[in-house]
Design an enzyme around this catalytic site. Structure first.
Site, PDB file in Angstrom:
ATOM      1  N   ASN A 170       1.017  -1.263  -0.066  1.00 50.64           N
ATOM      2  CA  ASN A 170       0.144   0.028  -0.003  1.00 50.64           C
ATOM      3  C   ASN A 170       1.047   1.337  -0.162  1.00 50.64           C
ATOM      4  O   ASN A 170       1.680   1.378   1.024  1.00 50.64           O
ATOM      5  CB  ASN A 170      -0.919   0.011   1.108  1.00 50.64           C
ATOM      6  CG  ASN A 170      -1.799   1.393   1.398  1.00 50.64           C
ATOM      7  OD1 ASN A 170      -1.752   2.110   0.632  1.00 50.64           O
ATOM      8  ND2 ASN A 170      -2.261   1.283   2.787  1.00 50.64           N
ATOM      9  N   CYS A 171       0.672   2.236  -1.019  1.00 50.57           N
ATOM     10  CA  CYS A 171       1.668   3.256  -1.065  1.00 50.57           C
ATOM     11  C   CYS A 171       1.386   4.009   0.016  1.00 50.57           C
ATOM     12  O   CYS A 171       2.136   4.915   0.440  1.00 50.57           O
ATOM     13  CB  CYS A 171       1.218   4.074  -2.374  1.00 50.57           C
ATOM     14  SG  CYS A 171       2.156   5.503  -2.535  1.00 50.57           S
ATOM     15  N   PHE A 172       0.114   4.327   0.539  1.00 51.65           N
ATOM     16  CA  PHE A 172      -0.171   5.129   1.503  1.00 51.65           C
ATOM     17  C   PHE A 172      -0.231   4.491   3.115  1.00 51.65           C
ATOM     18  O   PHE A 172      -0.454   4.997   3.917  1.00 51.65           O
ATOM     19  CB  PHE A 172      -1.784   5.752   1.517  1.00 51.65           C
ATOM     20  CG  PHE A 172      -1.735   6.733   0.498  1.00 51.65           C
ATOM     21  CD1 PHE A 172      -1.866   8.097   0.959  1.00 51.65           C
ATOM     22  CD2 PHE A 172      -1.841   6.733  -0.985  1.00 51.65           C
ATOM     23  CE1 PHE A 172      -1.817   9.141  -0.091  1.00 51.65           C
ATOM     24  CE2 PHE A 172      -2.064   7.695  -1.783  1.00 51.65           C
ATOM     25  CZ  PHE A 172      -1.917   8.846  -1.551  1.00 51.65           C
TER      26      PHE A 172
END
Length: 225
Positions: free
Chosen positions: A120-122
């Site tokens: 997950n990038c975030f």
């Protein structure tokens, strides 16, 4: 994102000026980093409000991004000297100044290389990302270089749906982003365009893509995809 790739190639060949672009997603989608080959199989079957989520691959690197309730920005330019991180900071300055004009202070994340283990990038915030004072990540960015030509684009979280985000990345992944309700997409874009004009010392000209350009982008995407 096929348009982003096309803009990069057009600028690289001298056919298109530097570009600042904003867009949203309909239906929602998950974009995968260019080198991200592994992801949960169930992502291929996700739906939201009766619509299937698209899975697309970015021309840039990084981890997966859920594009729902967000605003995507793109900068295509050239001639910026320095390391990758220095170029990130030069480009991100317009994001920092634009959000400051809206009363929102941002600073760079501090996470190290451990982010590569998080799909997950975030889920993490590196020194190329921008976070709110409470540590919540507001903007995740990625970059692609072709010689001296640079494509940098990123996702600005505005009103993410907590249930969908949890469905994609798991219960521990969601962090709420508290922004004032008066901050509409149009108001945010206007502030960022003004900031970009100051930071890059440039005049902006609104130039929608023509029908022939859209057809060329579609043909190029089909050929390369």
């Amino acid at each position: 994102m096929a348009i982003d790739r096309w803009l990069l190639e057009q600028h690289q060949s001298g056919k298109h000026p530097p570009t600042l672009r904003f867009y949203t997603w309909s239906p929602p989608a998950i974009s995968l980093g260019y080198h991200q080959r592994q992801y949960p199989e169930y992502w291929q079957h996700l739906t939201w409000q009766g619509q299937k989520l698209d899975l697309v691959q970015r021309p840039s690197g990084g981890r997966a991004v859920l594009h729902q309730g967000d605003l995507t920005y793109t900068v295509v330019t050239s001639g910026l000297p320095g390391s990758r991180l220095q170029v990130y900071e030069k480009i991100c300055e317009f994001l920092i100044q634009g959000w400051r004009s809206l009363g929102v202070e941002l600073h760079y994340g501090t996470t190290g290389r451990g982010y590569i283990h998080n799909p997950n990038c975030f889920g993490t915030a590196t020194s190329a990302d921008l976070v709110l004072p409470d540590g919540a990540k507001l903007i995740g960015s990625a970059q692609l270089r072709r010689g001296g030509t640079i494509l940098q684009h990123g996702s600005i979280r505005l009103q993410p749906d907590a249930e969908l985000f949890t469905q994609v990345f798991g219960a521990e992944s969601f962090t709420n982003v508290e922004l004032h309700q008066s901050l509409t997409v149009d108001k945010i874009i206007a502030a960022l365009v003004t900031a970009a004009s100051h930071c890059f010392d440039m005049q902006t000209e609104l130039q929608p893509l023509s029908q022939s350009e859209l057809e060329a982008i579609l043909a190029h995407h089909i050929k390369s995809g």
